[in-house]
Design a protein around this motif. Structure first.
Motif, PDB file in Angstrom:
ATOM      1  N   MET A  78       0.820  -1.203   0.000  1.00 20.81           N
ATOM      2  CA  MET A  78       0.000   0.000   0.000  1.00 20.81           C
ATOM      3  C   MET A  78       0.861   1.263   0.000  1.00 20.81           C
ATOM      4  N   LEU A  79       1.895   1.259   0.833  1.00 21.28           N
ATOM      5  CA  LEU A  79       2.749   2.435   0.912  1.00 21.28           C
ATOM      6  C   LEU A  79       3.525   2.646  -0.381  1.00 21.28           C
ATOM      7  N   PHE A  80       3.950   1.570  -1.020  1.00 22.87           N
ATOM      8  CA  PHE A  80       4.663   1.719  -2.286  1.00 22.87           C
ATOM      9  C   PHE A  80       3.753   2.307  -3.360  1.00 22.87           C
ATOM     10  N   LEU A  81       2.503   1.905  -3.385  1.00 16.88           N
ATOM     11  CA  LEU A  81       1.572   2.455  -4.365  1.00 16.88           C
ATOM     12  C   LEU A  81       1.421   3.962  -4.194  1.00 16.88           C
ATOM     13  N   HIS A  82       1.597   4.438  -2.974  1.00 15.96           N
ATOM     14  CA  HIS A  82       1.517   5.869  -2.718  1.00 15.96           C
ATOM     15  C   HIS A  82       2.833   6.585  -2.974  1.00 15.96           C
ATOM     16  N   GLU A  83       3.946   5.962  -2.555  1.00  7.65           N
ATOM     17  CA  GLU A  83       5.187   6.714  -2.459  1.00  7.65           C
ATOM     18  C   GLU A  83       6.296   6.251  -3.388  1.00  7.65           C
ATOM     19  N   ARG A  84       6.157   5.082  -3.952  1.00  6.78           N
ATOM     20  CA  ARG A  84       7.135   4.540  -4.912  1.00  6.78           C
ATOM     21  C   ARG A  84       8.540   4.434  -4.339  1.00  6.78           C
ATOM     22  N   ASP A  85       8.646   4.308  -3.031  1.00  7.14           N
ATOM     23  CA  ASP A  85       9.952   4.159  -2.401  1.00  7.14           C
ATOM     24  C   ASP A  85      10.407   2.711  -2.572  1.00  7.14           C
ATOM     25  N   PRO A  86      11.513   2.454  -3.280  1.00  5.79           N
ATOM     26  CA  PRO A  86      11.945   1.073  -3.525  1.00  5.79           C
ATOM     27  C   PRO A  86      12.211   0.286  -2.248  1.00  5.79           C
ATOM     28  N   GLU A  87      12.421   0.969  -1.127  1.00  7.63           N
ATOM     29  CA  GLU A  87      12.668   0.268   0.132  1.00  7.63           C
ATOM     30  C   GLU A  87      11.502  -0.646   0.488  1.00  7.63           C
ATOM     31  N   TYR A  88      10.282  -0.211   0.155  1.00 11.94           N
ATOM     32  CA  TYR A  88       9.113  -1.049   0.449  1.00 11.94           C
ATOM     33  C   TYR A  88       9.165  -2.352  -0.350  1.00 11.94           C
ATOM     34  N   MET A  89       9.619  -2.272  -1.615  1.00  9.69           N
ATOM     35  CA  MET A  89       9.676  -3.481  -2.430  1.00  9.69           C
ATOM     36  C   MET A  89      10.868  -4.352  -2.064  1.00  9.69           C
ATOM     37  N   ASP A  90      11.944  -3.742  -1.578  1.00 15.31           N
ATOM     38  CA  ASP A  90      13.047  -4.560  -1.055  1.00 15.31           C
ATOM     39  C   ASP A  90      12.550  -5.417   0.102  1.00 15.31           C
TER      40      ASP A  90
END
Length: 936
Positions: free
Chosen positions: A593-605
């Motif tokens: 959810m947070l990545f969909l908002h912020e696109r921070d690659p840390e969430y996908m790592d």
């Protein structure tokens, strides 16, 4: 490819639309001013049916769960719901564990697993389009609709075959009993009571009958006392004053037994199947001493902790005299009316009714009996559960948790609600939406009337006040119904002290129950979507950063014995109950959810870490028709063996495990909101159908057994399509990450922990090759750097060894100039991702075996060794535990031998200067580094 799912598409559009939300209801019930809508989320996920899994580790794990979903008897799941409503359970046996009345805390969480199962079926149907999943969903939804309707009515007799004709069954879990008029005893000085019963459960102190005022004045006949035998007792001074008769043998379950008691002249006699089994000639109390009792019940006790009688009644008769032994015996072969005893003159019920809730009295006294529920009824509109409303009601007055009284009723409501919503959006079954909407209407009717302080107290109670991801589900419902009270309901679950602390970036997690709180934040992200209140999103973002990495184990899991400990306490919290699987499930959801908002690659790592390790590793690699085979905890202690059937197999984690295993593909790809870019987040064999661009992209790979992937673009009708392909560069990909398009190197510099963008006009057949070489690296526990997890690319390697102390592992001895530690390990031929070191096999955590494993090892580098060449010098260490070799290899990668030797010379000089190493030993270390052989 799965069929078109219009309701799912509708929900997807509603979830992501930037339009202003419906207004919330103010406390007065009037619509409050609507907040400004949030900015549109920059990314959109694909539907499960738009991403097809190819052959690989994910598809293999999923197939095991799909087979379980295809074959499990769903009537077993529905048993507890039907029983609660007093409906026939169709002979089904409730699942074990938390889903039956015999489970933990008397099954106070029952019904949750059914919700998970519905979600699993919906995801399975969305992914595969197999009709069997849709058929099972519709069957279950129809059954739940019947349950809700029954709960809204007075209980009705469940007619079954009896001893002589028709009998009335009381299903275990129905909380039903027969209420006789208080005048049933008629003040008679003598008495005979007789009944045909067929118990279906060994419930100690379950009453055949209980006539009295309270727990002080009563007479009862129990089918089974604490010793397992029938007991009759009479008292006017509570249990201590009971005058009783005890049987000599237990009543056989599922068989008809006849019980009779006679009282006359100070003598009481208990008969079982026509034979006197107990006689007490010293009974000074008689039925007249009770007067007219306040209550006359069949099947219910005046003691609240006693179970309701589970079984069937064929007949009940009461006489104002003591029957003779012959008369009692005559009742064995015929109904009372045809026996020597005749019908009871005080009361006589044959239970031959097949409808309704009233039982006719054939004694001539007109004492019509009524079937009732112990918790009252009918239920309030919209209520749906596998237990009575009493758990919800009692929670409102609780000040501390006690799951034997109340075990997270709103948590269970969330699972049911989510399952119904998923059922609706994947099958278009309007009954599912009606059930979901009604359940939320019922919750709003209760919660909106409570003072805010009461709600805050409730939501802060450990376990009893847990409500799971209900906020997320309620907001999803609101996107479908548009009803303001549904959005208002979502906000009634705000736990303000937690939200405010996290919004202020104040870490208050130490001591909190982990999975009680993680899904709160997925709900907050959805509330931000619906209301635009930045407080919600800020709190969720900051909360995530308090868990990752500060309370995260190497596999991506979090929690110890379900709780969080102090920030940075990893080694100090490792035990048999680390890393609850539900926590990983919910952290993945929040990261997405947070990545969909912020696109921070840390969430996908993080997403890759937890998915490829804990989530995959929590599912056992074998089929089972009765259990999903998913871990509850994954113990990280040395030699731990994973338990794939915890607590008999129906825990919260097995529920989320079913869901995880049927949505592995949900975050492989995202698209930009304006369809300008395709994000490739995970490397996994799969095909995404991007309908908005007329494009399909297929990944062909055996990742992680293959260190890279090939993406092939196909376009509709051979047309071209312009978009940016954003390829994730994992944080672990520190050397050699390379992208080619149709064989030519793509532009741009890959930066670990980012996305590499390839923008072009794509043509059918364009091929993108991603090479992502793995390296063996270690991750140190922050509170004990010598305790380390081994990673090969994204894969946590675990030692397979039965020892229960930490394995001592040395890795520098053959380290490559690149800093890769892999050359110290020996690959196992024919077993990808399997290695040996010092006689111990290291294998991927994601393999769901029952081998004893070591997820953490003790780093042990006693001697300075380079390229397999020993120096004869002990490896010195600083006070913080950093060794000379640690400091040397911290400079990797090295361009060549000379660069390594220079690093060794510099480090040795500093350590000699600090008095940590002798000059002679330092010279030997440098000389060894010069002559050793290294791999690149």
């Amino acid at each position: 490819m799965a069929p078109a799912l219009p309701r799912r598409v509708l929900l997807q559009a509603a979830l992501l639309a930037p339009a202003a939300p419906a207004p919330a209801l103010a406390a007065s019930g009037r619509a409050a001013a609507a907040p400004l809508p949030p900015a549109a989320r920059p990314l959109r996920p694909f539907e499960l049916g738009e991403v097809t899994l190819g052959e690989g580790i994910f598809a293999a794990k999923r197939e095991l769960m799909l087979e379980y979903g295809r074959g499990y008897d769903v009537d077993r799941l529905l048993q507890v719901f039907r029983a609660n409503a007093g409906l026939s359970t169709r002979g089904a046996v409730a699942p074990g564990g938390w889903e039956g009345l015999d489970g933990e805390a008397n099954g106070n969480l029952r019904g949750h697993f059914t919700g998970h199962f519905l979600t699993m079926l919906a995801q399975a149907y969305g992914s595969t389009g197999e009709q069997v999943f849709a058929d099972r969903i519709r069957y279950m939804v129809g059954a739940l609709a019947e349950v809700r309707a029954a709960l809204r009515q007075e209980p009705a007799v469940l007619s079954v075959a009896g001893r002589f004709g028709t009998a009335a069954e009381n299903v275990r879990g129905a909380y039903q009993y027969v209420d006789l008029p208080p005048a049933v005893l008629g003040g008679a000085p003598e008495l005979t009571l007789a009944a045909w019963v067929r118990p279906t459960h060994h419930g100690d102190w379950a009453r055949v009958l209980d006539f009295g005022d309270d727990t002080t004045r009563y007479l009862y006949l129990a089918a089974r006392d604490a010793d397992g035998v029938p007991r009759f007792a009479l008292t006017t001074s509570g249990p201590a004053g009971e005058q009783g008769l005890n049987g000599t043998a237990a009543l056989p379950p599922d068989e008809w037994s006849h019980l009779a008691v006679t009282l006359a002249g100070g003598t009481g006699t208990l008969y079982v199947n026509g034979t006197a089994v107990a006689r007490n000639p010293a009974m000074t109390l008689g039925p007249a001493d009770l007067g007219t009792p306040a209550h006359a019940w069949l099947g219910r006790s005046h003691f609240a902790a006693d179970p309701v009688f589970a079984g069937a009644f064929d007949a009940f008769d009461a006489w104002s005299r003591a029957l003779t032994a012959d008369e009692v015996a005559s009742l064995q072969g015929a109904p009372a009316a045809g026996s020597a005893a005749g019908r009871g003159d005080l009361a006589s019920y044959s239970f031959g009714e097949t409808t309704g809730s009233a039982f006719a009295d054939a004694s001539g006294r007109g004492l019509t009996a009524t079937l009732r529920r112990t918790w009252g009824g009918p239920s309030h509109p919209g209520f749906l559960a596998a237990y009575p409303e009493t758990q919800f009601i009692e929670l409102e007055s609780m000040t501390s948790g006690d799951y034997h009284r109340v075990w997270a009723p709103y948590y269970t409501a969330h699972k049911i609600l989510k399952g119904l919503l998923d059922a609706y959006v994947c099958t278009d079954d309007d009954r599912a939406l009606d059930l979901a909407s009604g359940l939320c209407d019922w919750m709003y009717a209760r919660l909106s009337k409570l003072p805010a302080a009461t709600r805050q107290r409730m939501w802060g109670i450990f376990s009893s006040g847990e409500f799971g991801g209900i906020v997320e589900a309620v907001v999803d419902l609101h996107t479908l119904t548009g009803r303001p009270e549904h959005l208002a309901l979502a906000r009634l679950f705000d736990l303000d002290r937690l939200i405010d602390a996290c919004a202020a970036d104040t870490d208050v997690l130490d001591g909190l129950h982990a999975n009680q709180h993680i899904p709160i934040f997925t709900g907050l992200v959805r509330l931000y979507d619906a209301t635009g209140e930045s407080r919600y999103l800020t709190a969720a973002r900051n909360f995530w950063g308090m868990v990752v990495p500060h309370r995260m184990y190497g596999i991506g899991g979090t929690s110890s014995t379900e709780f969080w400990r102090a920030r940075g306490s990893i080694a100090g919290t490792i035990d048999e109950t680390t890393a609850e699987s539900c926590c990983a499930y919910n952290m993945l959801k929040l990261s997405r959810m947070l990545f969909l908002h912020e696109r921070d690659p840390e969430y996908m790592d993080y997403y890759e870490r937890a998915l490829f390790n804990q989530v995959l590793g929590s599912k056992q690699d074998r089929a089972d028709a009765e259990k999903p085979l998913v871990t509850y905890f994954i113990g990280l202690t040395p030699g731990h063996v994973r338990d794939y059937t915890p607590k008999q197999g129906t825990t919260c984690c097995e529920g989320t495990g079913m869901e995880s295993a049927t949505k592995y593909q949900d975050s492989v790809y995202f698209r930009a909101a304006d369809d300008s870019a395709l994000y490739v987040n995970l490397y996994s064999p799969s095909t995404v159908t991007w309908e908005g661009k007329g494009v399909t992209v297929t990944q062909t790979t055996d990742f992680p057994r293959e260190q890279g992937t090939t993406l092939t673009v196909e376009t509709a009708g051979g047309r071209t399509a312009s978009f940016a392909l954003r390829l994730r560069v994992p944080s672990w990909a520190t050397d050699g990450f390379r992208v080619t398009v149709n064989g030519r190197r793509a532009g741009g510099t890959p930066v670990p922990g980012s996305y590499l963008t390839v923008s072009r006009t794509w043509r059918a057949g364009d091929e993108v090759r991603v090479d992502a070489p793995f390296r063996l690296r270690v991750e140190k526990a922050p509170d004990d750097p010598s305790l380390q997890a081994l990673f090969y690319g994204p894969v946590n390697l675990v030692g397979r060894d039965a020892r229960t102390d930490h394995l001592r592992v040395g890795l520098y001895r053959n380290a490559a100039l690149s800093g890769d530690l892999l050359p110290t390990l020996a690959p196992v031929p024919g077993e990808p991702l399997h290695f040996t070191l010092d006689g111990v096999e290291f294998a991927p955590f994601h393999e769901g075996t029952e081998d004893p494993t070591h997820a953490y090892v003790r780093r042990y580098e006693p001697e300075v060794v380079f390229g397999g060449t020993a120096s004869g010098v002990a490896n010195p260490a600083k006070s913080d535990g950093t060794t000379l070799l640690d400091e040397i290899w911290a400079g990797a990668p090295f361009a060549g031998r000379g660069a390594l030797v220079a690093r060794v010379r510099s480090a040795v000089a500093a350590w000699v200067s600090a008095g940590l190493l002798s000059r002679a030993d330092g010279q030997r270390v440098v000389a060894t580094a010069r002559r050793a052989s290294y791999t690149d």
